[in-house]
Design a protein around this motif. Structure first.
Motif, short mmCIF file in Angstrom:
data_model
loop_
_atom_site.label_atom_id
_atom_site.label_comp_id
_atom_site.label_asym_id
_atom_site.label_seq_id
_atom_site.Cartn_x
_atom_site.Cartn_y
_atom_site.Cartn_z
N ILE A 89 -30.21 11.01 39.45
CA ILE A 89 -30.41 9.83 38.36
C ILE A 89 -29.21 9.08 38.21
N ARG A 92 -23.56 10.74 35.85
CA ARG A 92 -24.02 11.28 34.82
C ARG A 92 -22.71 11.89 34.16
N GLY A 124 -30.91 12.27 45.33
CA GLY A 124 -30.68 11.02 45.45
C GLY A 124 -29.44 10.80 46.10
#
Length: 266
Positions: A89, A92, A124
């Motif tokens: 994602i 982070r 990812g």
């Protein structure tokens, strides 16, 4: 105090505030602990190529390392750990096992005695450049917070680990990392932090060339995934930093880490 960067690192860091990582003044600072702090950032590749054994091995090593930090009287009192991942994602920051949402206030740094490892999943792309940008930014912000609280700190350490090449958000190879070379060189010349860049698994020669360019003095290639030994090296480096060791000591620690790697390869 030997090894202190309180007087030698008062110049302004080059980085501007990152809108994705906001910090409240004095957030999460343990005022009862006046020990000199040592910010340590783990910047970890959790992209899809790390799926299976690599990510499982990393999770196991992180859990064991967290316990070792708790048990080490010296490190537990002064080391502060922040984790950055680049994978499924995006990029982070983590506060212990909690992933911070973009814009969420509070520092990602956790005192070593209270650190608990995240549970990573691999997916990812490899946003390595953006992850290093964030690592530099949270270090700069943490030093500002510690100064504002009247606390001294040792030279921070950043450890980058990857098994691939930098990509963009679409997974296409990216050369944006080139802009980091001069920035990293200037920041380390000013002793704002020390960067280790570690290639693992099946990283290509091109990937190793990237790491060499980013961290000329402290880059390595480990066949296999000896994350336990990598984290032990970071602990040894932190201990040396606390003792005010010269650069030759860190070079020796890293040389030993690199030359012992054959015993860990599988």
């Amino acid at each position: 105090m030997a090894g202190s960067w309180w007087d030698r690192d008062r110049s302004q860091d080059h980085t501007a505030p990152n809108p994705n990582v906001r910090h409240d003044a004095y957030a999460d600072i343990d005022f009862e602990n006046n020990a000199q702090r040592l910010p340590l950032v783990l910047c970890l590749d959790t992209s899809s190529s790390m799926a299976g054994l690599p990510i499982s091995t990393l999770n196991d090593a992180m859990r064991m390392w967290a316990q070792e930090l708790h048990d080490d009287v010296s490190l537990s009192a002064s080391v502060e750990v922040a984790v950055i991942t680049f994978g499924g994602i995006g990029v982070r920051a983590w506060r212990g096992p909690q992933m911070l949402a973009p814009g969420q206030p509070g520092t990602p740094f956790v005192p070593a005695h209270a650190f608990h490892a995240p549970q990573f999943e691999a997916a990812g792309v490899t946003l390595l450049t953006e992850a290093l940008d964030m690592a530099m930014q949270i270090v700069a912000e943490r030093k500002q917070e510690l100064r504002a609280a009247g606390l001294q700190y040792y030279r921070p350490q950043i450890c980058l680990m990857t098994d691939g090449l930098p990509t963009d958000t679409e997974g296409q190879l990216s050369d944006s990392w080139h802009r980091l070379g001069p920035v990293l060189a200037a920041e380390q010349e000013k002793r704002h932090f020390r960067l280790y860049a570690i290639g693992v698994g099946g990283i290509s020669q091109q990937g190793l060339d990237v790491l060499r360019a980013l961290a000329p003095a402290f880059h390595a290639h480990l066949h296999g995934f000896p994350f336990k030994q990598l984290l032990a090296m970071m602990s040894a480096s932190a201990n040396a930093e606390q003792k005010g060791a010269g650069d030759e000591v860190f070079e020796k620690i890293f040389h030993q880490f690199r030359t012992q790697r054959s015993a860990w390869e599988s």
